[in-house]
Design an enzyme around this catalytic site. Structure first.
Site, PDB file in Angstrom:
ATOM      1  N   HIS A  17       0.842  -1.204   0.000  1.00 57.31           N
ATOM      2  CA  HIS A  17       0.000   0.000   0.000  1.00 57.31           C
ATOM      3  C   HIS A  17       0.879   1.257   0.000  1.00 57.31           C
ATOM      4  CE1 HIS A  17      -3.082  -2.550   2.434  1.00 57.31           C
ATOM      5  NE2 HIS A  17      -3.589  -2.403   1.215  1.00 57.31           N
ATOM      6  N   LYS A  41     -15.478  -8.273   4.166  1.00 59.30           N
ATOM      7  CA  LYS A  41     -14.384  -8.657   5.073  1.00 59.30           C
ATOM      8  C   LYS A  41     -14.730  -8.297   6.520  1.00 59.30           C
ATOM      9  CE  LYS A  41     -10.810  -7.526   1.600  1.00 59.30           C
ATOM     10  NZ  LYS A  41      -9.809  -6.502   1.249  1.00 59.30           N
ATOM     11  N   ARG A  90      -1.982  -5.656  -8.226  1.00 59.20           N
ATOM     12  CA  ARG A  90      -0.795  -6.479  -7.949  1.00 59.20           C
ATOM     13  C   ARG A  90      -0.603  -7.580  -8.972  1.00 59.20           C
ATOM     14  NH1 ARG A  90      -2.782  -7.861  -1.990  1.00 59.20           N
ATOM     15  NH2 ARG A  90      -4.591  -8.077  -3.333  1.00 59.20           N
ATOM     16  N   SER A 128      -2.917  -7.791   3.151  1.00 64.43           N
ATOM     17  CA  SER A 128      -3.235  -7.638   4.573  1.00 64.43           C
ATOM     18  C   SER A 128      -3.679  -8.979   5.158  1.00 64.43           C
ATOM     19  CB  SER A 128      -4.345  -6.599   4.756  1.00 64.43           C
ATOM     20  OG  SER A 128      -3.915  -5.341   4.299  1.00 64.43           O
TER      21      SER A 128
HETATM   22  O1  PNS Z   1      -8.965  -2.771   0.249  1.00 64.56           O
HETATM   23  P1  PNS Z   1     -10.284  -3.291  -0.272  1.00 64.56           P
HETATM   24  O2  PNS Z   1     -10.975  -4.129   0.800  1.00 64.56           O
HETATM   25  O3  PNS Z   1     -10.163  -4.042  -1.571  1.00 64.56           O
HETATM   26  O4  PNS Z   1     -11.176  -1.991  -0.549  1.00 64.56           O
HETATM   27  C1  PNS Z   1     -12.496  -2.104  -1.028  1.00 64.56           C
HETATM   28  C2  PNS Z   1     -13.237  -0.762  -0.866  1.00 64.56           C
HETATM   29  C3  PNS Z   1     -13.219  -0.340   0.590  1.00 64.56           C
HETATM   30  C4  PNS Z   1     -12.543   0.294  -1.701  1.00 64.56           C
HETATM   31  C5  PNS Z   1     -14.692  -0.964  -1.362  1.00 64.56           C
HETATM   32  O5  PNS Z   1     -15.292  -1.996  -0.639  1.00 64.56           O
HETATM   33  C6  PNS Z   1     -15.519   0.315  -1.238  1.00 64.56           C
HETATM   34  O6  PNS Z   1     -15.410   1.181  -2.077  1.00 64.56           O
HETATM   35  N1  PNS Z   1     -16.327   0.421  -0.148  1.00 64.56           N
HETATM   36  C7  PNS Z   1     -17.090   1.589   0.141  1.00 64.56           C
HETATM   37  C8  PNS Z   1     -18.583   1.380  -0.176  1.00 64.56           C
HETATM   38  C9  PNS Z   1     -18.847   1.547  -1.656  1.00 64.56           C
HETATM   39  O7  PNS Z   1     -18.789   2.625  -2.217  1.00 64.56           O
HETATM   40  N2  PNS Z   1     -19.144   0.407  -2.319  1.00 64.56           N
HETATM   41  C10 PNS Z   1     -19.395   0.357  -3.742  1.00 64.56           C
HETATM   42  C11 PNS Z   1     -18.098   0.076  -4.495  1.00 64.56           C
HETATM   43  S1  PNS Z   1     -18.330   0.038  -6.263  1.00 64.56           S
END
Ligand code: PNS
Length: 158
Positions: A17, A41, A90, A128
């Site tokens: 990150h 998660k 990645r 993570s």
């Molecule tokens: O590090 P991650 O877990 O891959 O991140 C995913 C994240 C947090 C970016 C995604 O779950 C997110 O955007 N969550 C916020 C809620 C939202 O807007 N969801 C619609 C995504 S298209």
């Protein structure tokens, strides 16, 4: 002034990150690291704990700030007048999920672009989830996370 948002669950932040953040910080005028809960998660650290670990890790990057996301990402990106969402890529295995999210976000707000940043190959295997698993089982994680994150992992998981 180009403002970018780098969203993620960062549970916890790791060197992959940080590499993505450093690369994006060179390209955009202002980068906001947005800490969010991912519905898929179960987090280990609270949003505030994650924010504190990230702030400590990014002290050297002066155009980077952090915030906690409450609600829909794209709405916050729009409210912060950011033009770009940054995500790390990645491996090919990341692509399908990232592609789906990028297209959903574009459908929700047409003018906000998703930019993918490829981390150094030294970090592409770090996640993570794996860092937590190694730490929980007593393995050495000092090569994958900053020292303060390693300490937080040990006190939370062992
Ligand atoms: O590090 P991650 O877990 O891959 O991140 C995913 C994240 C947090 C970016 C995604 O779950 C997110 O955007 N969550 C916020 C809620 C939202 O807007 N969801 C619609 C995504 S298209």
């Amino acid at each position: 002034m180009t403002i970018a948002v780098y969203p993620g669950s960062f549970d916890p932040i790791h060197n992959g990150h940080i590499d993505v953040i450093a690369r994006a910080a060179k390209v955009f005028d202002r980068l906001i690291v947005m800490i969010a809960n991912n519905d898929a998660k179960q987090p280990c650290f609270t949003l505030l704990e994650r924010k504190q670990m990230i702030d400590e890790s990014l002290k050297h990057l002066h155009n980077v700030e952090t915030d906690i996301l409450d609600g829909l990402l794209i709405e916050t990106v729009y409210q912060k007048k950011a033009q770009v969402i940054v995500r790390g890529l990645r491996a090919v295995s990341d692509f399908e999920y990232e592609f789906q999210m990028a297209l959903m976000n574009r459908r929700l707000k047409e003018d906000i672009e998703t930019f993918f940043v490829v981390p150094s190959e030294d970090h592409t295997f770090i996640s993570s989830r794996l860092v937590k698993e190694v730490a929980r089982l007593g393995g050495e994680v000092g090569a994958f996370v900053p020292e303060h994150v390693k300490k937080a992992l040990i006190s939370k998981l062992q």
